[in-house]
Design a protein around this motif. Structure first.
Motif, PDB file in Angstrom:
ATOM      1  N   GLY A  32       0.852  -1.183   0.000  1.00 32.46           N
ATOM      2  CA  GLY A  32       0.000   0.000   0.000  1.00 32.46           C
ATOM      3  C   GLY A  32       0.882   1.226   0.000  1.00 32.46           C
ATOM      4  N   ASP A  33       0.718   2.074   1.003  1.00 31.71           N
ATOM      5  CA  ASP A  33       1.557   3.270   1.119  1.00 31.71           C
ATOM      6  C   ASP A  33       2.695   3.088   2.114  1.00 31.71           C
ATOM      7  N   ASP A  34       2.757   1.924   2.772  1.00 35.14           N
ATOM      8  CA  ASP A  34       3.742   1.705   3.827  1.00 35.14           C
ATOM      9  C   ASP A  34       4.956   0.929   3.297  1.00 35.14           C
ATOM     10  N   PRO A  35       6.135   1.188   3.882  1.00 33.30           N
ATOM     11  CA  PRO A  35       7.335   0.443   3.475  1.00 33.30           C
ATOM     12  C   PRO A  35       7.197  -1.031   3.820  1.00 33.30           C
ATOM     13  N   ASN A  36       7.776  -1.893   2.976  1.00 41.87           N
ATOM     14  CA  ASN A  36       7.669  -3.340   3.170  1.00 41.87           C
ATOM     15  C   ASN A  36       9.071  -3.939   3.267  1.00 41.87           C
ATOM     16  N   ILE A  37       9.498  -4.244   4.498  1.00 50.14           N
ATOM     17  CA  ILE A  37      10.836  -4.801   4.708  1.00 50.14           C
ATOM     18  C   ILE A  37      10.944  -6.190   4.093  1.00 50.14           C
ATOM     19  N   SER A  38       9.864  -6.951   4.096  1.00 48.89           N
ATOM     20  CA  SER A  38       9.895  -8.297   3.515  1.00 48.89           C
ATOM     21  C   SER A  38      10.256  -8.258   2.030  1.00 48.89           C
ATOM     22  N   LYS A  39       9.674  -7.290   1.299  1.00 45.79           N
ATOM     23  CA  LYS A  39      10.014  -7.146  -0.125  1.00 45.79           C
ATOM     24  C   LYS A  39      11.483  -6.789  -0.305  1.00 45.79           C
ATOM     25  N   LEU A  40      12.000  -5.961   0.603  1.00 51.44           N
ATOM     26  CA  LEU A  40      13.405  -5.573   0.544  1.00 51.44           C
ATOM     27  C   LEU A  40      14.305  -6.791   0.704  1.00 51.44           C
ATOM     28  N   ILE A  41      14.020  -7.624   1.693  1.00 49.89           N
ATOM     29  CA  ILE A  41      14.830  -8.819   1.939  1.00 49.89           C
ATOM     30  C   ILE A  41      14.713  -9.798   0.772  1.00 49.89           C
TER      31      ILE A  41
END
Length: 295
Positions: A32-41
């Motif tokens: 959505g509009d929030d950062p996603n650490i899982s996608k980064l990893i």
């Protein structure tokens, strides 16, 4: 239902979590509009992002590059100063005061639309660019690939755009545009939902280098083949990938007596037309017999 093997738990400080979220936002990895650490990893695991050492520069190198920013700014070379400033900001060795100073320099030297473009390029995020040209016409471009590159001491936005009307390059390269950044006073830049391309459109150009140029030529990153022609002593063959005939021809015309473009024919024809114009300017008549030139 068990999700064993599909999830992990990270134990990090609140400060580290905030920094990871900032990196995720920087590369457009959001839920959505929030950062996603899982996608980064996941991107790191799939080698879409490369993790490497970023703290091994010695202090004297940092100081030398920092001094270059001021020196270049003093002589009016702001574009080059910005390149070095961005290079330094990528390093983790910077102290907090020095980082804030460099960030302040960039924020004061760049308009907001330029900061947005830099951000979208970093994220590989397509965007819509609208600006007013010197004739006060509002131009709109759908940008699906872009990079900032210097051409003859100025910074340009080289980009692939959906629009081709008004582009005077050859058909194979009509989607490629080159905008001089300091020629844009104000622009509107907005994110769009399309796929980022891998590069600009490109074609192969073959040229033969003669005489001293053949021996002095230094291969460029865009060159695919650089080799001597076996049955033509003192002639070097170069095949280069190009994305813009204007800048390519500007480069080779200074070596026109020792550089022959062999293919493709449409690029060769552009160079012929320039040479004919040059002859006309100097009242040189090109003869029909054996291409003789007589004053």
């Amino acid at each position: 239902m068990s999700r064993k093997g599909q999830s992990i738990t990270l134990s990090v400080s609140e400060r580290d979590k905030t920094q990871l979220e900032a990196i995720a936002l920087q590369f457009g990895m959001k839920w959505g509009d929030d950062p996603n650490i899982s996608k980064l990893i996941k991107s790191i695991a799939q080698h879409e992002l490369i993790v490497s050492k970023n703290n091994d520069w010695q202090d004297f190198r940092i100081r030398a590059l920092h001094r270059c920013i001021s020196a270049l700014t003093d002589i009016g070379q702001n574009e080059q100063a910005e390149i070095i400033a961005n290079l330094l900001l990528e390093r983790s060795e910077l102290s907090v005061p020095l980082r804030k100073e460099i960030e302040g320099f960039l924020n004061n030297s760049r308009p907001s639309w330029r900061l947005q473009i830099d951000h979208y390029i970093l994220r590989q995020q397509p965007f819509q660019l609208a600006y007013q040209d010197a004739l006060e016409q509002v131009l709109n471009f759908t940008v699906r690939y872009a990079k900032i590159r210097p051409h003859e001491k100025r910074l340009y936005l080289d980009c692939w755009c959906k629009e081709t009307e008004g582009n005077l390059d050859i058909p194979e390269l009509k989607h490629n545009w080159c905008f001089r950044l300091d020629g844009i006073n104000e622009a509107s830049v907005t994110e769009i939902t399309q796929k980022w391309l891998n590069d600009l459109d490109q074609i192969d150009v073959e040229m033969h280098l003669l005489n001293k140029l053949a021996f002095a030529y230094q291969p460029k990153p865009e060159d695919k083949i650089v080799e001597w022609i076996p049955d033509q002593p003192r002639v070097k063959r170069v095949i280069r990938r190009i994305s813009n005939t204007f800048w390519f021809i500007r480069e080779i015309m200074q070596y026109s007596s020792d550089c022959i473009v062999v293919s493709p024919e449409n690029v060769r024809s552009l160079i012929k037309a320039k040479l004919i114009t040059l002859c006309d300017n100097y009242a040189i008549v090109v003869g029909d017999n054996n291409n003789q030139i007589s004053p």
